[in-house]
Design a protein around this motif. Structure first.
Motif, PDB file in Angstrom:
ATOM      1  N   ALA A  18      74.315  24.290  79.118  1.00 38.59           N
ATOM      2  CA  ALA A  18      73.259  24.109  78.130  1.00 38.59           C
ATOM      3  C   ALA A  18      72.266  25.330  77.602  1.00 38.59           C
ATOM      4  N   GLU A  19      72.550  26.258  78.699  1.00 42.33           N
ATOM      5  CA  GLU A  19      71.993  27.694  77.986  1.00 42.33           C
ATOM      6  C   GLU A  19      72.746  28.503  77.222  1.00 42.33           C
ATOM      7  N   ILE A  20      72.351  28.863  76.275  1.00 44.44           N
ATOM      8  CA  ILE A  20      72.957  29.577  75.158  1.00 44.44           C
ATOM      9  C   ILE A  20      72.694  31.031  75.376  1.00 44.44           C
ATOM     10  N   LEU A  21      73.852  31.662  75.607  1.00 45.36           N
ATOM     11  CA  LEU A  21      73.869  33.188  75.655  1.00 45.36           C
ATOM     12  C   LEU A  21      74.007  33.886  74.143  1.00 45.36           C
ATOM     13  N   ALA A  22      73.326  35.001  74.048  1.00 41.83           N
ATOM     14  CA  ALA A  22      73.402  35.837  72.764  1.00 41.83           C
ATOM     15  C   ALA A  22      74.741  36.265  72.920  1.00 41.83           C
ATOM     16  N   PRO A  23      75.358  36.640  71.719  1.00 40.52           N
ATOM     17  CA  PRO A  23      76.498  37.371  71.637  1.00 40.52           C
ATOM     18  C   PRO A  23      76.496  38.844  72.313  1.00 40.52           C
ATOM     19  N   GLU A  24      75.355  39.490  72.653  1.00 37.66           N
ATOM     20  CA  GLU A  24      75.446  40.708  73.105  1.00 37.66           C
ATOM     21  C   GLU A  24      75.516  40.497  74.749  1.00 37.66           C
ATOM     22  N   THR A  25      75.204  39.484  75.159  1.00 35.79           N
ATOM     23  CA  THR A  25      74.970  39.077  76.643  1.00 35.79           C
ATOM     24  C   THR A  25      76.430  38.743  76.983  1.00 35.79           C
ATOM     25  N   ARG A  26      77.192  37.939  76.112  1.00 39.77           N
ATOM     26  CA  ARG A  26      78.645  37.354  75.987  1.00 39.77           C
ATOM     27  C   ARG A  26      79.565  38.593  76.107  1.00 39.77           C
ATOM     28  N   ALA A  27      79.274  39.556  75.220  1.00 36.55           N
ATOM     29  CA  ALA A  27      80.010  40.845  75.130  1.00 36.55           C
ATOM     30  C   ALA A  27      80.080  41.701  76.644  1.00 36.55           C
ATOM     31  N   GLU A  28      78.600  41.567  77.284  1.00 31.81           N
ATOM     32  CA  GLU A  28      78.218  42.266  78.538  1.00 31.81           C
ATOM     33  C   GLU A  28      79.179  41.597  79.405  1.00 31.81           C
ATOM     34  N   LEU A  29      79.332  40.322  79.494  1.00 31.88           N
ATOM     35  CA  LEU A  29      80.089  39.526  80.647  1.00 31.88           C
ATOM     36  C   LEU A  29      81.462  39.905  80.410  1.00 31.88           C
ATOM     37  N   CYS A  30      82.049  39.984  79.133  1.00 32.82           N
ATOM     38  CA  CYS A  30      83.381  40.585  79.053  1.00 32.82           C
ATOM     39  C   CYS A  30      83.407  42.072  79.656  1.00 32.82           C
ATOM     40  N   ASP A  31      82.499  42.878  79.175  1.00 27.99           N
ATOM     41  CA  ASP A  31      82.746  44.261  80.045  1.00 27.99           C
ATOM     42  C   ASP A  31      82.697  44.258  81.369  1.00 27.99           C
ATOM     43  N   ARG A  32      81.858  43.349  82.002  1.00 30.70           N
ATOM     44  CA  ARG A  32      81.648  43.301  83.404  1.00 30.70           C
ATOM     45  C   ARG A  32      82.875  42.663  84.009  1.00 30.70           C
ATOM     46  N   LEU A  33      83.577  41.674  83.536  1.00 32.89           N
ATOM     47  CA  LEU A  33      84.916  41.197  83.808  1.00 32.89           C
ATOM     48  C   LEU A  33      85.853  42.325  83.837  1.00 32.89           C
ATOM     49  N   ALA A  34      85.885  43.097  82.626  1.00 39.17           N
ATOM     50  CA  ALA A  34      87.113  44.074  82.523  1.00 39.17           C
ATOM     51  C   ALA A  34      86.821  45.157  83.609  1.00 39.17           C
ATOM     52  N   ALA A  35      85.511  45.301  84.016  1.00 43.95           N
ATOM     53  CA  ALA A  35      85.387  46.341  84.948  1.00 43.95           C
ATOM     54  C   ALA A  35      85.801  46.089  86.131  1.00 43.95           C
ATOM     55  N   ALA A  36      85.493  44.711  86.515  1.00 40.94           N
ATOM     56  CA  ALA A  36      86.082  44.189  87.827  1.00 40.94           C
ATOM     57  C   ALA A  36      87.612  43.948  87.706  1.00 40.94           C
TER      58      ALA A  36
END
Lengths: 297, 297
Positions: A18-36
């Motif tokens: 339901a909560e829509i995340l902004a594109p920059e937050t979704r990019a940050e999620l990708c960055d965090r996943l890649a870093a993990a």
């Protein structure tokens, strides 16, 4: 043995929140996943933002990434236009998904199974020319929200046709989370017999996701989709709740002696961070219960 | 093949819930489970009600039952006094549980593993003389909340000693929900090699419960504990959240072709009823997502 986990959280995970995340937050999620340590991330969905507003701004997500050497950034597409957008936006891998049943194909993508299969073949060819990886997902392969049970022979027939086009992999998706290990073994072995890399995509709707993952890797699948925190679903499939949580899957796989390259403790932190961003507790269990070293010795 | 499911919801399920249900409600839960086809129900816990107030009134629960022909009504005991209370109260089966690690044995039951094992042997003998069934649970067999990893060889050594006493079954319990299928296979096969009926008791704390159940039945276990709605835990083990939900387990087992004698739709109604009584959503997934017939044909 190594299992490649694809975190689809930024796409399948978030598209049904339901909560829509902004594109920059979704990019940050990708960055965090890649870093993990996630080797592959499904970063964005190149679908019509009017139908899936959570996925609006796919190009912005791609532009916002801090690309990590060795990480594969994938984009979901459901048609040729989406393919073109994805390649233009610079994805490393196009993931084209289509349902194996007529009702779902019509409702989800306004197509037929035959047309969708033909498009898969065409996109594999285009991807080869464009120099991007291409993964083909067979949706609702374990059961259909409208038609019910799906014959394994039907799924494997489609898998065989797709395999002839030689995509980088075929992913068998339990879109509505109804599958059991017996089915998984039959479908994975059958698909692998076509000489293609086989992945699986499980939803944990009826608590069978992890059991199905075990069955998959023990039957020859080498790629598994999962979603950090267990977010997700499918907006057009009733009751299709979250993907298998990536951290739950990593806990299981490491305990079973498989290598994933993922730092489980770092991944748990990503789940906590995402839980904060979405403002709710997520379905994943390991991030709440904590990590443990289960096997003695 | 038939798998016998023991619903431990009225005991392990409810003992860790904040909401305390009256003995007559717990007896009604047992009645409803029996009516849904559960062949065995852990109806009550004969422990000190000062330590576990949720379980006070075990005798009243037993008196409140409308016993169903063929259903086995069991009671948990942690010491000899509990054994005597349980037999006096008319249980069909005594279930004696003890931890396989010293720290947990001390904290949970103020005993040692050696003394607890000797008591198991004595209770098996007494149960035979008293004409009641007797089941012995080895707690924390897959990992300990205080000591961490537990050596399979250590668990199997205790199982061997208990097996010599010839109880009706030995149950391997993953009290804190850390186990993975690899361990399950080793422990179940090892215990079954002692010529005893083997059961398993899984908590779904890290989402491995259903995968472990598959591993258990495919390795020779014929009895599985579960808790309707997935309620439960252990008040003395940190982070030990709910048992595997019975309806999730039944969904899986039926989909895999096993027989349980349980009417899944009736069981789903029991989960909904219990959810109402506890005033909250329960962890079980199938009762929320709905039943599906996963295998074609």
């Amino acid at each position: 043995m190594r299992i490649e986990i694809v975190d689809v959280g930024p796409r399948d995970g978030l598209q049904n929140e339901a909560e829509i995340l902004a594109p920059e937050t979704r990019a940050e999620l990708c960055d965090r996943l890649a870093a993990a340590g996630l080797p592959r991330v499904e970063a964005a969905s190149f679908v019509n933002p009017k139908r899936v507003p959570q996925m609006a701004g796919a190009e912005e997500v791609m532009r916002g990434l801090h690309r990590r050497e060795g990480t594969v950034y994938a984009g979901l597409v459901l048609n040729e236009k989406g393919y073109e957008r994805a390649v233009e936006a610079g994805v490393d891998e196009v993931r084209y998904a289509f349902p194996v049943t007529e009702t779902f194909a019509k409702k989800n993508q306004n197509t037929t199974v035959a047309d969708a299969t033909a498009l898969a073949e065409r996109l594999v060819e285009r991807a080869r020319l464009d120099g991007v990886r291409v993964s083909i997902t067979l949706s609702a392969a374990f059961g259909d929200p409208f038609e019910g049970a799906v014959e394994p022979g039907h799924v494997l027939g489609i898998a065989g046709r797709v395999a002839e086009a030689q995509p980088d992999e075929i992913v068998l998706a339990d879109t509505i989370g109804v599958g059991v290990p017996l089915q998984v073994r039959e479908l994975v072995r059958g698909a692998a017999a076509h000489g293609v890399t086989v992945g699986c995509h499980f939803h944990d709707t009826r608590n069978t996701g992890i059991a199905n993952a075990v069955a998959a890797v023990e039957s020859g699948a080498t790629v598994l989709d999962a979603s950090v925190g267990g977010t997700g679903g499918c907006p057009f499939a009733p009751q299709a709740t979250g993907n298998v949580a990536t951290e739950d899957l990593v806990y299981l796989l490491h305990g079973m002696g498989y290598e994933t390259g993922v730092d489980l403790k770092a991944l748990v932190e990503v789940a906590r961070w995402l839980s904060g961003k979405l403002g709710k507790e997520l379905p994943g269990q390991v991030y709440k219960a904590g990590v443990f070293e289960p096997v003695a010795g």
